[in-house]
Write an enzyme that holds these catalytic residues in place. Structure first.
Site, mmCIF file in Angstrom:
data_model
loop_
_atom_site.group_PDB
_atom_site.id
_atom_site.type_symbol
_atom_site.label_atom_id
_atom_site.label_comp_id
_atom_site.label_asym_id
_atom_site.label_seq_id
_atom_site.Cartn_x
_atom_site.Cartn_y
_atom_site.Cartn_z
ATOM 1 N N SER A 92 3.029 6.594 3.867
ATOM 2 C CA SER A 92 3.834 5.414 3.564
ATOM 3 C C SER A 92 4.457 5.554 2.187
ATOM 4 O O SER A 92 3.886 6.213 1.306
ATOM 5 C CB SER A 92 2.921 4.178 3.575
ATOM 6 O OG SER A 92 3.569 3.071 3.001
ATOM 7 N N TYR B 241 -4.459 -0.408 0.083
ATOM 8 C CA TYR B 241 -3.678 0.303 1.110
ATOM 9 C C TYR B 241 -2.925 1.472 0.504
ATOM 10 O O TYR B 241 -2.930 2.584 1.029
ATOM 11 C CB TYR B 241 -2.692 -0.649 1.816
ATOM 12 C CG TYR B 241 -1.818 0.083 2.798
ATOM 13 C CD1 TYR B 241 -2.315 0.475 4.032
ATOM 14 C CD2 TYR B 241 -0.497 0.410 2.481
ATOM 15 C CE1 TYR B 241 -1.525 1.170 4.939
ATOM 16 C CE2 TYR B 241 0.298 1.100 3.378
ATOM 17 C CZ TYR B 241 -0.217 1.482 4.603
ATOM 18 O OH TYR B 241 0.568 2.188 5.485
#
Length: 173
Positions: free
Chosen positions: A117, A143
């Site tokens: 990501s 995250y």
């Protein structure tokens, strides 16, 4: 395989003649594209956890896996903030478990594609947008850290030490 990207990938691979195997934790997620479009009827869905080394070894060896797409992750940023441990177990432990299994059984492996990501970059400020490939990974939130760790672990497995054929792709959240 039951997420949006995994379901679409499985669908397209199966349509193009690939023999597709995918792992999911959920027995049946009714709102998943995998089941809604009956993709599960065209691929082999295996129920289990990405951090289960014995299961992964069995799948890789038995099916002589050649190409592996690693999309498994806890992807909700909000969930990561309230449950960092669960996110790290899935995203970090899941990654090193899978890569270790592939390293141990790499005779058939031709390519490993890992989904990451843009969150792995952390925060570089608005003036440095858009992100560039050469930016350092400055993640600090759960995250983001999990995706940066995924990339660093992959870098270790692709080094001259193990030479696994790994490519990392970064999705924008």
């Amino acid at each position: 395989i039951s997420g949006f990207v995994g379901s679409n990938l499985a669908k397209n691979l199966a349509l193009n003649g690939a023999n597709v195997f995918g792992i999911t934790q959920k027995k049946r997620k009714l709102n998943s594209l995998l089941y809604y479009e009956k993709i599960d009827k065209k691929v082999r869905v295996i129920f289990g956890d990405i951090s289960n080394k014995k299961l992964l070894s069995k799948v890789v060896v038995k099916n002589k896996i050649q190409i592996c797409f690693h999309l498994a992750a806890q992807v909700e940023v909000g969930a990561a903030k309230t449950n960092p441990y669960g996110t790290w177990e899935s995203n970090i432990r899941g990654t090193y478990t899978l890569l270790e299994v592939l390293r141990e059984n790499k005779i058939n492996i031709k390519s490993i594609i890992i989904a990451s990501s843009d969150k792995a970059y952390g925060e570089h400020g608005i003036k440095k947008m858009p992100y560039k490939e050469n930016y350092e990974l400055k993640a600090k939130f759960p995250y983001d850290v999990s995706k940066a760790c995924t990339e660093l672990i992959a870098r270790s497995y692709t080094s001259e030490l193990y030479n696994l054929p790994i490519v990392i792709t970064r999705f924008t959240n």
